[in-house]
Design a protein around this motif. Structure first.
Motif, PDB file in Angstrom:
ATOM      1  N   ALA A   1      37.547  20.844  39.993  1.00  0.00           N
ATOM      2  CA  ALA A   1      36.287  21.488  40.394  1.00  0.00           C
ATOM      3  C   ALA A   1      36.585  22.884  40.936  1.00  0.00           C
ATOM      4  CB  ALA A   1      35.607  20.648  41.478  1.00  0.00           C
ATOM      5  N   PRO A   2      35.682  23.837  40.701  1.00  0.00           N
ATOM      6  CA  PRO A   2      35.910  25.188  41.237  1.00  0.00           C
ATOM      7  C   PRO A   2      36.035  25.151  42.762  1.00  0.00           C
ATOM      8  CG  PRO A   2      34.042  25.171  39.726  1.00  0.00           C
ATOM      9  CD  PRO A   2      34.426  23.741  39.955  1.00  0.00           C
ATOM     10  N   THR A   3      36.866  26.029  43.292  1.00  0.00           N
ATOM     11  CA  THR A   3      37.029  26.105  44.747  1.00  0.00           C
ATOM     12  C   THR A   3      35.790  26.739  45.381  1.00  0.00           C
ATOM     13  OG1 THR A   3      38.083  28.263  44.486  1.00  0.00           O
ATOM     14  CG2 THR A   3      39.541  26.353  44.605  1.00  0.00           C
ATOM     15  N   ALA A   4      35.644  26.547  46.683  1.00  0.00           N
ATOM     16  CA  ALA A   4      34.563  27.225  47.414  1.00  0.00           C
ATOM     17  C   ALA A   4      34.787  28.738  47.312  1.00  0.00           C
ATOM     18  CB  ALA A   4      34.580  26.795  48.873  1.00  0.00           C
ATOM     19  N   PRO A   5      33.704  29.520  47.242  1.00  0.00           N
ATOM     20  CA  PRO A   5      33.873  30.969  47.088  1.00  0.00           C
ATOM     21  C   PRO A   5      34.711  31.570  48.217  1.00  0.00           C
ATOM     22  CG  PRO A   5      31.589  30.352  46.750  1.00  0.00           C
ATOM     23  CD  PRO A   5      32.291  29.122  47.250  1.00  0.00           C
ATOM     24  N   TYR A   6      35.613  32.472  47.852  1.00  0.00           N
ATOM     25  CA  TYR A   6      36.478  33.163  48.815  1.00  0.00           C
ATOM     26  C   TYR A   6      36.016  34.612  48.883  1.00  0.00           C
ATOM     27  CZ  TYR A   6      40.542  35.147  51.104  1.00  0.00           C
ATOM     28  OH  TYR A   6      41.354  35.807  52.001  1.00  0.00           O
ATOM     29  N   LEU A   7      35.557  35.028  50.076  1.00  0.00           N
ATOM     30  CA  LEU A   7      35.097  36.407  50.259  1.00  0.00           C
ATOM     31  C   LEU A   7      36.284  37.267  50.686  1.00  0.00           C
ATOM     32  CD1 LEU A   7      32.811  38.499  50.382  1.00  0.00           C
ATOM     33  CD2 LEU A   7      32.356  37.735  52.728  1.00  0.00           C
ATOM     34  N   VAL A   8      36.608  38.254  49.874  1.00  0.00           N
ATOM     35  CA  VAL A   8      37.766  39.115  50.137  1.00  0.00           C
ATOM     36  C   VAL A   8      37.397  40.141  51.207  1.00  0.00           C
ATOM     37  CG1 VAL A   8      39.415  40.748  49.138  1.00  0.00           C
ATOM     38  CG2 VAL A   8      38.540  38.832  47.754  1.00  0.00           C
ATOM     39  N   GLY A   9      38.009  39.996  52.372  1.00  0.00           N
ATOM     40  CA  GLY A   9      37.710  40.897  53.494  1.00  0.00           C
ATOM     41  C   GLY A   9      38.565  42.154  53.446  1.00  0.00           C
ATOM     42  N   ARG A  10      38.003  43.260  53.905  1.00  0.00           N
ATOM     43  CA  ARG A  10      38.739  44.529  53.915  1.00  0.00           C
ATOM     44  C   ARG A  10      39.988  44.429  54.780  1.00  0.00           C
ATOM     45  NH1 ARG A  10      35.184  49.481  55.798  1.00  0.00           N
ATOM     46  NH2 ARG A  10      34.361  49.396  53.671  1.00  0.00           N
ATOM     47  N   GLU A  11      39.872  43.793  55.947  1.00  0.00           N
ATOM     48  CA  GLU A  11      41.052  43.685  56.816  1.00  0.00           C
ATOM     49  C   GLU A  11      42.083  42.715  56.244  1.00  0.00           C
ATOM     50  OE1 GLU A  11      41.494  45.914  58.861  1.00  0.00           O
ATOM     51  OE2 GLU A  11      39.430  46.628  59.020  1.00  0.00           O
ATOM     52  N   LYS A  12      41.621  41.722  55.494  1.00  0.00           N
ATOM     53  CA  LYS A  12      42.569  40.804  54.837  1.00  0.00           C
ATOM     54  C   LYS A  12      43.380  41.559  53.785  1.00  0.00           C
ATOM     55  CE  LYS A  12      44.470  36.840  54.268  1.00  0.00           C
ATOM     56  NZ  LYS A  12      45.154  36.156  55.388  1.00  0.00           N
TER      57      LYS A  12
ATOM     58  N   LEU B 275      35.240  35.371  45.235  1.00  0.00           N
ATOM     59  CA  LEU B 275      36.028  34.829  44.132  1.00  0.00           C
ATOM     60  C   LEU B 275      36.026  33.307  44.132  1.00  0.00           C
ATOM     61  CD1 LEU B 275      39.100  37.225  44.505  1.00  0.00           C
ATOM     62  CD2 LEU B 275      37.178  37.445  42.907  1.00  0.00           C
ATOM     63  N   THR B 276      35.956  32.746  42.958  1.00  0.00           N
ATOM     64  CA  THR B 276      36.023  31.306  42.785  1.00  0.00           C
ATOM     65  C   THR B 276      37.134  31.005  41.785  1.00  0.00           C
ATOM     66  OG1 THR B 276      33.648  31.206  43.123  1.00  0.00           O
ATOM     67  CG2 THR B 276      34.651  29.280  42.142  1.00  0.00           C
ATOM     68  N   ALA B 277      37.948  30.007  42.105  1.00  0.00           N
ATOM     69  CA  ALA B 277      39.075  29.674  41.228  1.00  0.00           C
ATOM     70  C   ALA B 277      38.900  28.279  40.648  1.00  0.00           C
ATOM     71  CB  ALA B 277      40.374  29.741  42.025  1.00  0.00           C
ATOM     72  N   THR B 278      39.210  28.168  39.374  1.00  0.00           N
ATOM     73  CA  THR B 278      39.172  26.862  38.712  1.00  0.00           C
ATOM     74  C   THR B 278      40.555  26.559  38.162  1.00  0.00           C
ATOM     75  OG1 THR B 278      36.871  27.215  38.125  1.00  0.00           O
ATOM     76  CG2 THR B 278      38.047  25.475  36.927  1.00  0.00           C
ATOM     77  N   LEU B 279      41.088  25.434  38.598  1.00  0.00           N
ATOM     78  CA  LEU B 279      42.448  25.050  38.220  1.00  0.00           C
ATOM     79  C   LEU B 279      42.446  24.146  36.994  1.00  0.00           C
ATOM     80  CD1 LEU B 279      45.528  24.707  38.979  1.00  0.00           C
ATOM     81  CD2 LEU B 279      44.804  22.688  40.235  1.00  0.00           C
ATOM     82  N   ALA B 280      43.341  24.446  36.083  1.00  0.00           N
ATOM     83  CA  ALA B 280      43.603  23.550  34.963  1.00  0.00           C
ATOM     84  C   ALA B 280      45.112  23.316  34.892  1.00  0.00           C
ATOM     85  CB  ALA B 280      43.114  24.163  33.661  1.00  0.00           C
ATOM     86  N   VAL B 281      45.507  22.085  34.699  1.00  0.00           N
ATOM     87  CA  VAL B 281      46.924  21.786  34.473  1.00  0.00           C
ATOM     88  C   VAL B 281      47.149  21.916  32.972  1.00  0.00           C
ATOM     89  CG1 VAL B 281      48.748  20.063  34.655  1.00  0.00           C
ATOM     90  CG2 VAL B 281      47.027  20.255  36.461  1.00  0.00           C
ATOM     91  N   THR B 282      47.911  22.928  32.576  1.00  0.00           N
ATOM     92  CA  THR B 282      48.040  23.190  31.145  1.00  0.00           C
ATOM     93  C   THR B 282      49.254  22.513  30.531  1.00  0.00           C
ATOM     94  OG1 THR B 282      49.127  25.281  31.654  1.00  0.00           O
ATOM     95  CG2 THR B 282      46.772  25.371  31.226  1.00  0.00           C
TER      96      THR B 282
END
Lengths: 148, 134
Positions: A13-24, A103-110
């Protein structure tokens, strides 16, 4: 327990959205010894045509981390974290990550392969922005050591 | 960038890293695997001591290319193989040296090959960055 070959082809399942912070972005850039003004100076990034700070090339690892956690937590995968060694890593970019991206990431084992008592697991995290447009794909090959 | 010639060294840099660098990278990346800051744990899994995160080595190794590229283009693809761990001594730290050379130059993209060494041994294999000029 060996790695379960049946996880090859599994899509998570797609991950929870990750908000890219300027300080990060600045924090990560300092941690990888970056010196580009595009990573630190909003005005420099704007002058180069970016809406905010540009993240360093390996920043997607921060987002990928959540997908690898999914893989390690998968009950039937048989991946013992203490036996995992990072074998290879690739990032294929459509565009750089910019502060403010969600950003949202979806993992597949290839791929799951056995090699001399070890298992090689290739995990591909497809990272998209809030509009669903591709940003970068992060591909990790993990070597899971067999019983010594 | 037709003036690029395969084999040209475009950048070279040595990074002095310490245990502090590993703690900083752990926090920034979220990789808190304790073999990167505890000798006792590293020894217990058969390692000679605390190792740098492979992803830290990968992350810093591309920086000379990023600086060389500046605003002229973007990274399209970056790939490494982790061939040997980087031991980071508690007092001496470690030095990681990156030499970036043009590996391939064609119309669409340029491939830059990185030679990444620590203690005179190669630590990343098949380390390649593909860039395009905008």
């Amino acid at each position: 327990m060996p790695v379960n070959p049946d996880i090859q082809g599994r899509v998570f399942a797609p991950t929870a959205p990750y908000l890219v912070g300027r300080e990060k972005v600045r924090e990560f850039a300092r941690a990888v010894f970056a010196s580009s003004p595009l990573n630190f100076d909003v005005a420099a990034a704007a002058a180069a045509g970016y809406s905010d700070l540009v993240a360093p090339p390996t920043f997607p690892v921060v987002v990928q981390e959540a997908t690898l956690a999914q893989l390690l937590a998968e009950p039937d995968a048989g991946i013992d974290f203490s036996r995992v060694v990072h074998g290879e890593q690739r990032f294929s970019y459509t565009r750089p990550i910019i502060a403010g991206d969600e950003l949202t990431a979806t993992l597949a084992v290839t791929s799951v392969k056995s090699l001399g008592g070890n298992s090689m697991v290739t995990a591909e995290s497809t990272i998209v922005d809030a509009r669903g447009s591709h940003v970068v794909t992060a591909i990790s090959t993990l070597v899971v050591r067999g019983d010594a | 960038m037709s003036e690029l010639t395969v084999g040209d060294v475009i950048a070279e840099r040595t990074f002095a890293i310490t245990r502090d660098s590993l703690v900083r990278y752990a926090g920034a990346s979220g990789d808190f695997n304790n073999i990167h800051y505890r000798d006792d744990i590293a020894h217990s899994v058969g390692l000679p001591g605390v190792l740098a995160h492979g992803m830290l080595t990968m992350g810093l190794a591309v920086q000379p290319v990023v600086d060389w590229l500046g605003e002229r283009g973007v990274v399209l693809d970056y790939h490494v193989r982790f061939t040997r761990p980087v031991l980071v001594d508690a007092i001496e730290g470690a030095h990681i040296t990156v030499v970036a050379k043009i590996g391939l130059a064609d119309e669409d993209s340029t491939r830059i090959d990185l030679v990444v060494t620590a203690a005179d041994q190669t630590v990343l294999g098949k380390s390649q960055v593909r860039v395009s000029f905008t």
